[in-house]
Design an enzyme around this catalytic site. Structure first.
Site, PDB file in Angstrom:
ATOM      1  CE  LYS A 160       6.223  57.627 -36.238  1.00  0.00           C
ATOM      2  NZ  LYS A 160       5.250  58.148 -37.148  1.00  0.00           N
ATOM      3  CD1 TRP A 202      -1.074  62.388 -41.702  1.00  0.00           C
ATOM      4  CD2 TRP A 202      -2.930  63.670 -42.100  1.00  0.00           C
ATOM      5  NE1 TRP A 202      -2.145  61.734 -42.665  1.00  0.00           N
ATOM      6  CE2 TRP A 202      -3.123  62.756 -42.793  1.00  0.00           C
ATOM      7  CE3 TRP A 202      -3.782  64.746 -42.136  1.00  0.00           C
ATOM      8  CZ2 TRP A 202      -4.295  62.596 -43.999  1.00  0.00           C
ATOM      9  CZ3 TRP A 202      -4.753  64.840 -43.061  1.00  0.00           C
ATOM     10  CH2 TRP A 202      -4.908  63.739 -43.795  1.00  0.00           C
ATOM     11  CB  CYS A 222     -11.977  59.070 -38.343  1.00  0.00           C
ATOM     12  SG  CYS A 222      -9.880  58.947 -38.391  1.00  0.00           S
ATOM     13  N   GLY A 227      -4.945  55.116 -36.729  1.00  0.00           N
ATOM     14  CA  GLY A 227      -4.167  55.410 -38.266  1.00  0.00           C
ATOM     15  C   GLY A 227      -5.144  54.297 -39.052  1.00  0.00           C
ATOM     16  CB  SER A 228      -3.849  52.585 -42.246  1.00  0.00           C
ATOM     17  OG  SER A 228      -2.682  52.018 -41.808  1.00  0.00           O
ATOM     18  CD  GLU A 253     -10.406  56.674 -35.268  1.00  0.00           C
ATOM     19  OE1 GLU A 253     -10.645  55.977 -36.053  1.00  0.00           O
ATOM     20  OE2 GLU A 253      -9.966  57.788 -35.103  1.00  0.00           O
ATOM     21  CG  LEU A 254      -7.962  50.764 -36.557  1.00  0.00           C
ATOM     22  CD1 LEU A 254      -7.666  49.139 -37.031  1.00  0.00           C
ATOM     23  CD2 LEU A 254      -6.574  51.301 -36.410  1.00  0.00           C
TER      24      LEU A 254
END
Length: 458
Positions: A154, A130, A262, A206-207, A228-229
């Protein structure tokens, strides 16, 4: 579970969107796969580029509409929302303009008769967060649509209006149904999509936990995945760095997007005790002057965090860091007003035993360190499981490049916290994931680089 718009500035529930049924999700997959096989991949690059380029034009024409959704749904300061929209339009234009060049067949030097073709592979499934609700999407959508792949996306459950708005761009630009598909689906449905053979690649931002789950499932299905975390991005302030410039950049690099980025600067590492004291005092002064408030107000620099959960998580991190011996030298508290606001915060005296030493703080919380040498600075910069971005500030840019070469990260920015561009690859190493988005490299992640070798018959 449903997709919900909640205004972080007030806590008000705005809209709710139901999940799609399994039948709806897999009907969408069938349409996407059929379009890919029978239409989209067969079009010329120029035809696909015309649609993506038109999407950029529509976005620029409707800036005032599109900027409202991130402000309402994730609390993005409106003036920064415009900057995100402009970058997204630039990315769409970059691929529309350069697509044919990036996808052109390449001869292999020294290998007569050998050519590499760049061909699409099919349906690409993207799972996106988000915090930059358009930028995260365009990094996958623009290059892959130009390449001839189709995209099913998604988005995060808290930005459904942003998701729908982005999908409308391509619909209005003339993309056929199935080229870009927005999904309001569950984690279980995502797992089933990854298992489906028609999905040929997966991209996730995300995580670590989400990356582990998605990467494992994609691997079991022998599918390409890029991850990409996140990161705990260090900024090294060299002895030759002009402090005034470094302070300005650190303030913006830590508070930009309410610290929820990030590659936001997360940790400052100053070389030299006296300079460290001066920089800390300057940062405290700047943090005290930050206007925390309504993201629609033109004077606001720091808006709300995205949710009550995010706010409570940061407050817990601050509390645990302090309990382990750290010193909260500025901020650290919830702002006394409606919504999910945190004071900009500076924390010092963080030892290796402190949990914050290796954690990512996803909000306006700055970890501040002072060391005596560049060797210590480099060691501290790398003392994290993450490796996404890094920053070096120094008047001597050649020396800064030397330091940058020792930082374990996918990207290092010298003397600026704002240096992103459509033509620059984005991604990290270590627990920040693998693979790249943007630039020619990002487009190539989901291409079949097919070898054609011709042997002439004499």
């Amino acid at each position: 579970m449903s997709f919900q718009s909640i205004n972080p500035a007030t806590g008000e529930l705005l809209k709710t969107f139901p999940l799609q049924t399994d039948a709806e999700v897999f009907s969408a997959l069938e349409k996407a796969d059929t379009l890919y096989r029978d239409d989209w991949r067969l079009r010329s690059v120029a035809e696909r580029a015309a649609i993506v380029g038109k999407a950029a034009k529509i976005l620029r024409e409707k800036r005032d509409e599109y900027v409202t959704y991130p402000t309402l749904e994730m609390g993005k300061v409106t003036r920064f929302g415009y900057m995100e929209i402009d970058l997204v339009a630039d990315i769409l234009d970059y691929y529309a303009t350069n697509g044919e060049r990036l996808l052109a067949a390449q001869a292999i030097p020294g290998e007569p008769g050998a050519t590499l073709l760049s061909e699409p592979i099919g349906v690409i499934l993207a799972i996106e967060p988000w915090n930059f609700p358009y930028y995260q999407l365009v990094r996958v959508a623009a290059p892959q649509l130009i390449a001839g792949n189709v995209v099913m996306l998604k988005h995060a459950e808290n930005v459904p209006q942003c998701a729908l708005a982005f999908a409308r761009l391509f619909e209005e630009a003339g993309a056929p149904e199935g080229a870009y598909t927005n999904l309001f689906c569950s984690i279980d449905q995502i797992a089933s999509l990854i298992d489906d053979f028609r999905v040929r690649g997966v991209a996730l931002t995300g995580s670590e936990r989400a990356g582990t789950s998605v990467g494992e499932r994609a691997g079991r299905n022998l599918k390409k995945v890029i991850l990409e975390l996140g990161g705990s991005d260090p900024a090294i302030i060299m002895p030759g760095a002009p402090l005034d410039h470094a302070v300005e950049q650190v303030v913006m690099g830590r508070t930009w997007n309410s610290g929820q980025g990030c590659v936001n600067i997360k940790r400052v590492i100053v070389i030299g005790r006296e300079r460290g004291e001066r920089m800390l005092e300057a940062l405290k002064e700047k943090f005290a002057a930050i206007n925390v408030g309504d993201p629609e107000d033109a004077s606001t620099l720091l808006g709300p965090l995205v949710s009550e959960r995010a706010l409570q998580g940061l407050l817990k991190q601050i509390e645990e860091a302090e309990a382990a011996g750290a010193n909260i030298v500025f901020g650290g508290n919830r702002v006394d007003r409606p919504g999910f606001y945190l004071e900009p915060t500076i924390i010092t005296d963080i030892t290796e035993a402190n949990p914050l030493y290796t954690q990512e703080a996803f909000g306006p919380v700055l970890s501040f360190y002072v060391v005596d040498s560049e060797e210590e600075a480099i060691r501290l910069a790398n003392a994290t499981p993450y490796g996404l971005g890094g920053y070096v500030f120094d008047a001597d840019t050649k020396n800064a490049q030397r330091i940058a070469s020792h930082i374990d990260s996918g990207m290092v920015y010298i003397n600026s916290c704002f240096a992103d561009s459509p033509g620059l690859p984005f991604g990290g190493v270590k627990n920040s994931g693998f693979g790249r988005e943007l630039s020619e490299i990002g487009m190539g992640e989901f291409l079949n680089r097919k070898l054609i070798r011709v042997t002439e018959i004499e």
